[in-house]
Design a protein around this motif. Structure first.
Motif, mmCIF file in Angstrom:
data_model
loop_
_atom_site.group_PDB
_atom_site.id
_atom_site.type_symbol
_atom_site.label_atom_id
_atom_site.label_comp_id
_atom_site.label_asym_id
_atom_site.label_seq_id
_atom_site.Cartn_x
_atom_site.Cartn_y
_atom_site.Cartn_z
ATOM 1 N N GLY A 213 0.982 -1.292 0.055
ATOM 2 C CA GLY A 213 0.001 -0.226 -0.015
ATOM 3 C C GLY A 213 1.082 1.435 -0.027
ATOM 4 O O GLY A 213 -0.173 2.575 0.188
ATOM 5 N N HIS A 214 1.894 1.068 -0.342
ATOM 6 C CA HIS A 214 3.156 2.457 0.100
ATOM 7 C C HIS A 214 2.499 3.166 -1.476
ATOM 8 O O HIS A 214 2.532 2.852 -2.584
ATOM 9 N N MET A 215 2.605 4.426 -0.857
ATOM 10 C CA MET A 215 1.942 5.406 -1.860
ATOM 11 C C MET A 215 3.085 6.403 -2.315
ATOM 12 O O MET A 215 3.406 7.223 -0.965
ATOM 13 N N LEU A 216 2.419 7.169 -3.153
ATOM 14 C CA LEU A 216 3.795 8.600 -2.931
ATOM 15 C C LEU A 216 2.804 9.793 -4.032
ATOM 16 O O LEU A 216 1.467 10.051 -4.280
ATOM 17 N N GLN B 86 16.862 12.569 -0.502
ATOM 18 C CA GLN B 86 16.028 12.305 -1.729
ATOM 19 C C GLN B 86 17.299 11.849 -3.061
ATOM 20 O O GLN B 86 18.459 12.296 -2.868
ATOM 21 N N SER B 87 16.299 11.105 -3.641
ATOM 22 C CA SER B 87 17.263 10.524 -4.693
ATOM 23 C C SER B 87 16.433 11.011 -6.276
ATOM 24 O O SER B 87 16.631 10.051 -6.839
ATOM 25 N N VAL B 88 15.253 11.863 -6.022
ATOM 26 C CA VAL B 88 14.826 12.265 -7.308
ATOM 27 C C VAL B 88 14.197 13.312 -6.641
ATOM 28 O O VAL B 88 13.797 13.714 -5.859
ATOM 29 N N PRO B 89 14.806 14.756 -8.390
ATOM 30 C CA PRO B 89 15.192 15.771 -8.137
ATOM 31 C C PRO B 89 13.732 16.027 -7.997
ATOM 32 O O PRO B 89 13.539 17.497 -8.552
ATOM 33 N N HIS B 90 12.399 15.984 -7.054
ATOM 34 C CA HIS B 90 11.157 16.502 -7.867
ATOM 35 C C HIS B 90 10.367 15.861 -5.907
ATOM 36 O O HIS B 90 10.546 14.954 -5.973
ATOM 37 N N CYS B 91 9.918 17.136 -5.713
ATOM 38 C CA CYS B 91 9.546 16.265 -4.177
ATOM 39 C C CYS B 91 8.356 15.629 -4.363
ATOM 40 O O CYS B 91 7.507 15.689 -5.739
ATOM 41 N N HIS B 92 8.411 14.704 -3.623
ATOM 42 C CA HIS B 92 7.003 13.985 -3.396
ATOM 43 C C HIS B 92 7.285 13.186 -1.834
ATOM 44 O O HIS B 92 7.932 12.653 -1.385
ATOM 45 N N CYS B 93 6.224 12.668 -1.280
ATOM 46 C CA CYS B 93 5.498 12.168 0.191
ATOM 47 C C CYS B 93 4.957 11.100 -0.360
ATOM 48 O O CYS B 93 4.857 10.315 -0.933
ATOM 49 N N HIS B 94 5.996 10.450 0.272
ATOM 50 C CA HIS B 94 5.985 8.857 0.528
ATOM 51 C C HIS B 94 4.602 9.150 2.437
ATOM 52 O O HIS B 94 4.956 8.709 3.031
#
Length: 109
Positions: free
Chosen positions: A19-22, A75-83
């Motif tokens: 169920g892990h969402m971004l 941070q490995s992806v240079p675009h904001c995202h919340c786990h």
């Protein structure tokens, strides 16, 4: 997929739990600190909507919510995202300390 004016939510392609969402802003912003106030509100709205959906479908016992802001913070992806990571009874031996585990020697207090 859930979405609103500023953000959308998807399931993580490499989930750490079922169920892990971004939750991802539609406009490019490198980190959470680069979002507008409205984008932060929309992100929060989707976090709550995703939680509601996961509560009904998977019934987790808790959640971790995480934002990695900057390379030194992981941070490995240079675009904001919340786990949004559902947690389940027994998924780890000792969950105390939660997100403090990003620095393992400081997790237990």
């Amino acid at each position: 997929m859930l979405s609103n004016a500023a953000c959308y939510a998807i399931f993580d392609l490499s989930p750490v739990a079922e169920g892990h969402m971004l939750i991802i802003p539609k406009r490019h912003a490198p980190t959470f600190f680069d979002l507008t106030a409205q984008e932060r509100r929309d992100m929060n709205d989707l976090i709550l909507r995703c939680k509601d959906r996961l509560d009904k479908s998977l019934m987790p016992g808790g959640y971790n919510i995480g934002l990695n802001c900057g390379v030194v913070a992981g941070q490995s992806v240079p675009h904001c995202h919340c786990h949004l990571i559902p947690r389940y009874q027994g998924d780890v031996q000792d969950p105390r300390g939660g997100v403090r585990g990003v620095i393992p020697d400081r997790q237990q207090y």
